[in-house]
Motif scaffolding. Structure first.
Motif, short mmCIF file in Angstrom:
data_model
loop_
_atom_site.label_atom_id
_atom_site.label_comp_id
_atom_site.label_asym_id
_atom_site.label_seq_id
_atom_site.Cartn_x
_atom_site.Cartn_y
_atom_site.Cartn_z
N ALA A 24 0.80 -1.24 0.13
CA ALA A 24 0.05 0.06 -0.08
C ALA A 24 0.95 1.24 0.00
CB ALA A 24 -0.94 -0.10 1.11
N ALA A 25 1.89 1.06 0.83
CA ALA A 25 2.74 2.45 0.92
C ALA A 25 3.55 2.72 -0.42
CB ALA A 25 3.85 2.29 2.13
N ASP A 26 4.02 1.33 -1.03
CA ASP A 26 4.86 1.17 -2.24
C ASP A 26 4.12 1.97 -3.17
OD1 ASP A 26 7.11 0.10 -1.03
OD2 ASP A 26 6.21 -1.90 -1.71
N LEU A 27 2.70 1.47 -3.46
CA LEU A 27 1.93 2.08 -4.52
C LEU A 27 1.69 3.61 -4.48
CD1 LEU A 27 -0.61 -0.72 -4.75
CD2 LEU A 27 1.23 -0.62 -6.17
N ALA A 28 1.64 3.91 -3.17
CA ALA A 28 1.18 5.47 -3.14
C ALA A 28 2.56 6.14 -3.38
CB ALA A 28 0.92 5.69 -1.41
N THR A 29 3.56 5.78 -2.83
CA THR A 29 5.00 6.40 -3.36
C THR A 29 5.21 6.44 -4.90
OG1 THR A 29 5.89 5.80 -1.03
CG2 THR A 29 7.53 6.56 -2.80
N ALA A 30 5.11 5.35 -5.35
CA ALA A 30 5.36 5.28 -6.87
C ALA A 30 4.02 5.97 -7.80
CB ALA A 30 5.46 3.89 -7.30
N GLY A 31 2.97 6.39 -7.33
CA GLY A 31 1.85 6.91 -7.84
C GLY A 31 1.26 5.92 -8.70
N ILE A 32 1.07 4.70 -8.31
CA ILE A 32 0.46 3.60 -9.12
C ILE A 32 -1.16 3.77 -8.33
CG2 ILE A 32 0.29 1.16 -9.41
CD1 ILE A 32 3.39 1.30 -9.23
N ASP A 33 -1.95 4.00 -9.27
CA ASP A 33 -3.54 4.02 -8.89
C ASP A 33 -3.74 2.48 -8.68
OD1 ASP A 33 -3.55 6.80 -8.44
OD2 ASP A 33 -4.18 6.98 -10.70
N ARG A 34 -3.63 1.79 -9.79
CA ARG A 34 -3.84 0.34 -9.69
C ARG A 34 -3.13 -0.41 -10.68
NH1 ARG A 34 -7.30 -0.91 -14.50
NH2 ARG A 34 -8.20 -2.34 -13.47
N ALA A 35 -2.92 -1.76 -10.24
CA ALA A 35 -1.88 -2.55 -10.93
C ALA A 35 -2.30 -4.11 -11.09
CB ALA A 35 -0.56 -2.55 -10.41
N HIS A 36 -1.69 -4.84 -11.72
CA HIS A 36 -1.64 -6.26 -11.83
C HIS A 36 -0.50 -6.62 -10.85
CE1 HIS A 36 -5.02 -7.17 -14.56
NE2 HIS A 36 -4.47 -6.15 -15.30
N LEU A 37 -0.57 -7.54 -10.08
CA LEU A 37 0.57 -8.17 -9.10
C LEU A 37 0.61 -9.76 -9.63
CD1 LEU A 37 2.77 -8.05 -6.99
CD2 LEU A 37 0.74 -8.50 -5.45
N VAL A 38 1.76 -10.14 -10.21
CA VAL A 38 2.25 -11.39 -10.66
C VAL A 38 2.98 -11.87 -9.80
CG1 VAL A 38 3.11 -12.69 -12.35
CG2 VAL A 38 1.55 -10.86 -12.95
N THR A 39 3.04 -13.17 -9.33
CA THR A 39 3.77 -13.89 -8.35
C THR A 39 4.00 -15.51 -8.73
OG1 THR A 39 4.44 -14.73 -6.20
CG2 THR A 39 1.88 -14.70 -6.72
N ALA A 40 4.98 -15.96 -8.52
CA ALA A 40 5.06 -17.50 -8.74
C ALA A 40 4.48 -18.12 -7.62
CB ALA A 40 6.62 -18.05 -8.63
N THR A 41 3.50 -19.14 -8.10
CA THR A 41 2.82 -20.06 -6.66
C THR A 41 3.24 -21.60 -6.86
OG1 THR A 41 0.89 -20.25 -5.64
CG2 THR A 41 1.02 -20.21 -8.10
#
Length: 338
Positions: A175-192
């Motif tokens: 949440a803090a990362d997105l706010a600092t980077a100015g990202i309003d919305r994003a896709h988050l991809v991870t290995a599972t």
């Protein structure tokens, strides 16, 4: 929604991990998208990657309940087993590893590190491991009880209703990362691979109301397995922590990138690892993150993420898994840019 009340936690990871913009990778593969990486490979050195976030809560539980031994399981080159071995060494807990596969002729990678951390290790043939794992856990717990000791059984990858707290907590960072980077919305991809990281992310995104769409690229099994596993880990979390907020989650799996099987990567994955390392100084591994990054790029090219400018890749670590497969890079044409 109010922030969740966390269970006890032992500080093992270097947090927060940075969110890094990949300028050259975005130019190379982004097709107008911005590519970012959440650097959980920098959560520590020997305790690196996503496993340490889960272990912070698992080990805290072990200490609080008077356990003196941790028993866990995984492949011979398991990142989770290596991280557990070093967490135990740091905290004065004995660690016993039940590994799938024949004992390597040469000690290298995570298997070497397991030995250096002083873990007790038993290797079992794959067929026996798969069919008897619950019995093996029970037998060793009984063995330690007979010695007057108390052993905690930790599931594959630390993925259960306790371990998922690691990535619920990580969403507070995001949440803090997105706010600092100015990202309003994003896709988050991870290995599972064992499901717990994805389950924690799905819960955390809902609990913190983040504008993130979470995708897991499965590196083993298939989509249905992970739909079921994430649901099981979520149900376990709700059962263990009934006072936690009730949330609705979604599980999304990008299937089709397992290749020949778990821990087996093709030449395209090795070539991608080498290219990204030379392009951004970012090192992936052939078991988890290399396959997941390849899957993300393939889905991006196919238009999967067209509704969103920003794509965040969660780097879950695994660098030590590169070394036992080093010879593969010769066939993948690895090398510098000249």
């Amino acid at each position: 929604m109010p922030a969740p009340e966390f269970p006890p936690r032992v500080e093992l990871a270097r947090r927060p991990t940075p969110l890094q913009y990949l300028a050259r990778a975005s130019e190379r593969w982004g097709q107008g998208h911005r590519l970012w990486v959440k650097r959980d490979d920098l959560s520590g050195c020997l305790l690196s990657g996503n496993k340490v976030r889960k272990l912070e809560f698992i080990v805290a539980h072990a200490l609080a309940e008077g356990y003196d031994t941790l028993i866990t399981c995984g492949g011979v080159q398991s990142n989770h087993c290596r991280a557990t071995a070093f967490a135990g060494a740091q905290l004065g807990l004995s660690v016993h590893l039940l590994l799938r596969g024949d004992e390597p002729a040469v000690s290298e990678g995570n298997f070497l590190l397991d030995q250096l951390a002083g873990a007790t290790i038993n290797c079992y043939p794959k067929r026996q491991y798969v069919s008897e794992l619950p019995d093996l856990f029970a037998a060793w717990q009984t063995h330690y009880a007979g010695l007057g000791r108390k052993a905690l059984a930790i599931p594959t990858g630390g993925s259960d209703g306790l371990g998922v707290w690691g990535y619920i907590a990580a969403c507070e960072e995001l949440a803090a990362d997105l706010a600092t980077a100015g990202i309003d919305r994003a896709h988050l991809v991870t290995a599972t691979g064992s499901g717990g990281t994805q389950a924690g992310l799905a819960l955390g995104v809902s609990l913190y109301d983040l504008s993130l769409t979470v995708w897991g690229v499965n590196v083993c099994d298939d989509e249905q397995y992970f739909l079921d596993k994430v649901a099981a880990d979520t149900a376990d979390w709700q059962a263990r922590f009934p006072a936690a907020p009730t949330v609705t989650t979604e599980t999304r799996v990008l299937d089709g990138y397992v290749g020949a099987g778990y821990g087996v990567a093709d030449s395209e994955v090795f070539a991608l690892i080498a290219e990204l390392a030379a392009l951004e100084g970012l090192l992936l591994d052939p078991v988890y993150t290399g396959k997941a990054f390849q899957g993300m790029l393939a889905e991006l090219e196919a238009g999967r993420f067209r509704d969103c400018r920003d794509i965040v890749f969660l780097h879950t670590g695994g660098v030590f898994g590169v070394f036992p497969q080093a010879q593969q890079f010769e066939f993948a044409g690895a090398g510098g840019r000249g």
